[in-house]
Scaffold this motif. Sequence first.
Motif, PDB file in Angstrom:
ATOM      1  N   ILE A 171      35.096 -58.875 -65.331  1.00 46.38           N
ATOM      2  CA  ILE A 171      33.874 -58.261 -64.815  1.00 46.38           C
ATOM      3  C   ILE A 171      34.201 -57.459 -63.569  1.00 46.38           C
ATOM      4  CG2 ILE A 171      31.563 -58.723 -63.908  1.00 46.38           C
ATOM      5  CD1 ILE A 171      31.854 -61.456 -65.450  1.00 46.38           C
ATOM      6  N   TRP A 206      32.203 -54.660 -62.673  1.00 47.40           N
ATOM      7  CA  TRP A 206      31.059 -53.927 -62.157  1.00 47.40           C
ATOM      8  C   TRP A 206      30.253 -54.755 -61.174  1.00 47.40           C
ATOM      9  CZ3 TRP A 206      31.606 -55.292 -67.343  1.00 47.40           C
ATOM     10  CH2 TRP A 206      30.779 -56.317 -67.786  1.00 47.40           C
ATOM     11  N   ARG A 207      29.665 -54.032 -60.222  1.00 44.54           N
ATOM     12  CA  ARG A 207      28.884 -54.668 -59.154  1.00 44.54           C
ATOM     13  C   ARG A 207      27.678 -53.797 -58.835  1.00 44.54           C
ATOM     14  NH1 ARG A 207      31.991 -57.889 -60.518  1.00 44.54           N
ATOM     15  NH2 ARG A 207      33.570 -59.028 -59.351  1.00 44.54           N
ATOM     16  N   ARG A 208      26.792 -54.290 -58.045  1.00 45.35           N
ATOM     17  CA  ARG A 208      25.703 -53.450 -57.539  1.00 45.35           C
ATOM     18  C   ARG A 208      26.313 -52.365 -56.658  1.00 45.35           C
ATOM     19  NH1 ARG A 208      23.976 -58.688 -57.099  1.00 45.35           N
ATOM     20  NH2 ARG A 208      22.445 -59.214 -58.675  1.00 45.35           N
ATOM     21  N   LEU A 227      25.566 -64.046 -60.071  1.00 44.18           N
ATOM     22  CA  LEU A 227      25.350 -62.854 -59.244  1.00 44.18           C
ATOM     23  C   LEU A 227      23.856 -62.526 -59.086  1.00 44.18           C
ATOM     24  CD1 LEU A 227      28.216 -60.494 -60.533  1.00 44.18           C
ATOM     25  CD2 LEU A 227      28.064 -61.543 -58.269  1.00 44.18           C
ATOM     26  N   SER A 228      23.036 -63.070 -59.984  1.00 41.89           N
ATOM     27  CA  SER A 228      21.599 -62.844 -59.869  1.00 41.89           C
ATOM     28  C   SER A 228      20.898 -64.012 -59.185  1.00 41.89           C
ATOM     29  CB  SER A 228      20.978 -62.619 -61.252  1.00 41.89           C
ATOM     30  OG  SER A 228      21.498 -61.453 -61.833  1.00 41.89           O
ATOM     31  N   LYS A 269      28.866 -65.617 -64.910  1.00 42.29           N
ATOM     32  CA  LYS A 269      29.082 -64.821 -63.705  1.00 42.29           C
ATOM     33  C   LYS A 269      27.838 -63.977 -63.375  1.00 42.29           C
ATOM     34  CE  LYS A 269      31.614 -62.934 -60.420  1.00 42.29           C
ATOM     35  NZ  LYS A 269      31.932 -63.693 -59.214  1.00 42.29           N
ATOM     36  N   MET A 270      27.272 -63.387 -64.418  1.00 41.71           N
ATOM     37  CA  MET A 270      26.088 -62.545 -64.221  1.00 41.71           C
ATOM     38  C   MET A 270      24.912 -63.373 -63.691  1.00 41.71           C
ATOM     39  SD  MET A 270      26.538 -59.399 -64.710  1.00 41.71           S
ATOM     40  CE  MET A 270      28.244 -59.224 -64.320  1.00 41.71           C
ATOM     41  N   GLU A 305      27.714 -53.347 -53.434  1.00 41.28           N
ATOM     42  CA  GLU A 305      28.519 -54.571 -53.384  1.00 41.28           C
ATOM     43  C   GLU A 305      30.024 -54.322 -53.463  1.00 41.28           C
ATOM     44  OE1 GLU A 305      25.354 -57.828 -55.124  1.00 41.28           O
ATOM     45  OE2 GLU A 305      26.883 -57.001 -56.449  1.00 41.28           O
ATOM     46  N   THR A 317      31.247 -64.156 -68.805  1.00 41.16           N
ATOM     47  CA  THR A 317      30.473 -63.012 -68.322  1.00 41.16           C
ATOM     48  C   THR A 317      29.044 -63.425 -68.001  1.00 41.16           C
ATOM     49  OG1 THR A 317      31.662 -61.839 -70.037  1.00 41.16           O
ATOM     50  CG2 THR A 317      29.979 -60.599 -68.846  1.00 41.16           C
ATOM     51  N   CYS A 327      19.459 -58.280 -62.015  1.00 42.21           N
ATOM     52  CA  CYS A 327      20.714 -58.338 -62.783  1.00 42.21           C
ATOM     53  C   CYS A 327      21.643 -57.190 -62.373  1.00 42.21           C
ATOM     54  CB  CYS A 327      20.377 -58.257 -64.264  1.00 42.21           C
ATOM     55  SG  CYS A 327      21.761 -57.796 -65.316  1.00 42.21           S
ATOM     56  N   THR A 328      22.916 -57.498 -62.289  1.00 44.69           N
ATOM     57  CA  THR A 328      23.915 -56.522 -61.841  1.00 44.69           C
ATOM     58  C   THR A 328      24.088 -55.361 -62.819  1.00 44.69           C
ATOM     59  OG1 THR A 328      25.071 -58.341 -60.779  1.00 44.69           O
ATOM     60  CG2 THR A 328      26.300 -56.307 -61.066  1.00 44.69           C
ATOM     61  N   GLY A 372      38.537 -57.842 -70.396  1.00 49.17           N
ATOM     62  CA  GLY A 372      37.139 -58.225 -70.413  1.00 49.17           C
ATOM     63  C   GLY A 372      36.665 -58.743 -69.074  1.00 49.17           C
TER      64      GLY A 372
END
Lengths: 243, 239
Positions: B225, B227-229, A173-174, A169-170, B232, A166, A85-86, B223
């Motif tokens: 998104i 943030w990233r790794r 991204l995973s 998207k999360m 990234e 959110t 998870c990011t 709101g």
Amino acid sequence: MTEHRVGTQEEWQSERDELLAEEKKLTHRGDELTKKRQELPWVEVEKDYEFETVDGTKSLADLFDGRSQLMIYHFMFGPPYETGCTVCSSIADNFNANAPHLNGGDVTVVLVSRAPVEKLQAYKERMGWDNLEWVSTGDEFNRELGFLNTEEELKPFLESGQIPMTVEKMAELSGTDVKGYVTEGPGMSVYTLDDGTVYRTYVTTSRGLEEVAMGYYRLLDRTPRGRHEGADEPIWLRRHDEY
Amino acid sequence: MTEHRTGTQEEWLEASRALLAAEKEHMRQGDELARRRRELPRVPVKKEYVFETEGGEKSLADLFDGRPQLLVYHFMFGVGYRVDEDNPGCTGCSFVADHFDGVRPHLNGHGVTLVAESIAPLDQLLPFKERMGWGFPWVSSGDSGFKYDFGAAFTDDQQENGAEYNFSPIERPPPQETGMSAFALEDGIVHHTYSTYARGVEQLMGTFRYLDVAPLGRNDGTGSIWWRRNDEYEMEAAR
């Protein structure tokens, strides 16, 4: 021109002074809450949980790695995830940076996920989290702390037609779908080892993680023994290569 | 047997629920203060400071490095702050600085540049930076007066006759103290937005703690998104 209010040094100072008084109050209230956390009753962990690690199977007591306090971050990386998870990754960035100081303060930090240990290890290497151990666990450990959701529990959420962007998207991204993603929950649980017995002392999740996962004092404030900086205690603080 | 009070799961839960309510209240008070920080008037910085950096001489505006917000950590190093010959940097500041690289990719990805500043010359800072394994930019403010003007260093006269630290009078200040200052760059003009000292610095460790004291706060209210790794942000920017 800037749209924000511009002021003189004197105007800034007068408002800054008022704010400082409030900031101090908040810091002192935080100190009180830390004391309350440390006063929570300890609950003996009676079950024998098993964790798969690169060095074989370990018990919860083994994870302390010779220290008296253990912080576990329940990292959202379930079996169907392609990568971790990011948000949890940003939290682990903080843990990794803090770990030398936490270790020096008698706290071991471990990441726990349900994905197999080989998968965790590969991602750990990619992220460069050399200061953290990452172990794999079965369903029971996360489930009992509320960090693993069943299909039945998730049904109303998944069928609500109101999945927040959110979350979608999360999940993406995973490398998993929404259901796979939210089966895991983020959280932190804290333990102490006293006379060979493991006690659970504190659990937090959601915005509670914001407070903790970022900065060593936020972390130490939530360990059973706190900052350990009483007037009569030796200074434990060192440069990170000096411990 | 442990000497600490032990309890059943039910007792722990009841106590934890009460504590959680207090924690939430505390957190919301924190949100309110973050909001008030961002409402402070901004003060244009009129003095022209010159910093010695790994990329040559730079102005305060240059330190923003293309981003609209800048956080400067006032790192106590040399110039009255030398632990011993092997350790020219402050131990507490080193501890603080160890947190920077864990959050820096996330801050940079969100429009905030984070640098450390010391009075000592760059050729003294860089070997220590290498020893500590730090990647964040560390610049020398030299004799520009920057660290003094932002309340984290004190002249011989101030050390003798008193000054203000953390917005309160202090009779005999040490040569240097800990602190962090925040700046915004808009239309080419640098504004000072916030400074914090003493225990205020404790609050700065972690992405959200940093964003709470940056001029634009944690998010832009959408709101979205952001943030990233940590690897990234660059990967996305390169796409």
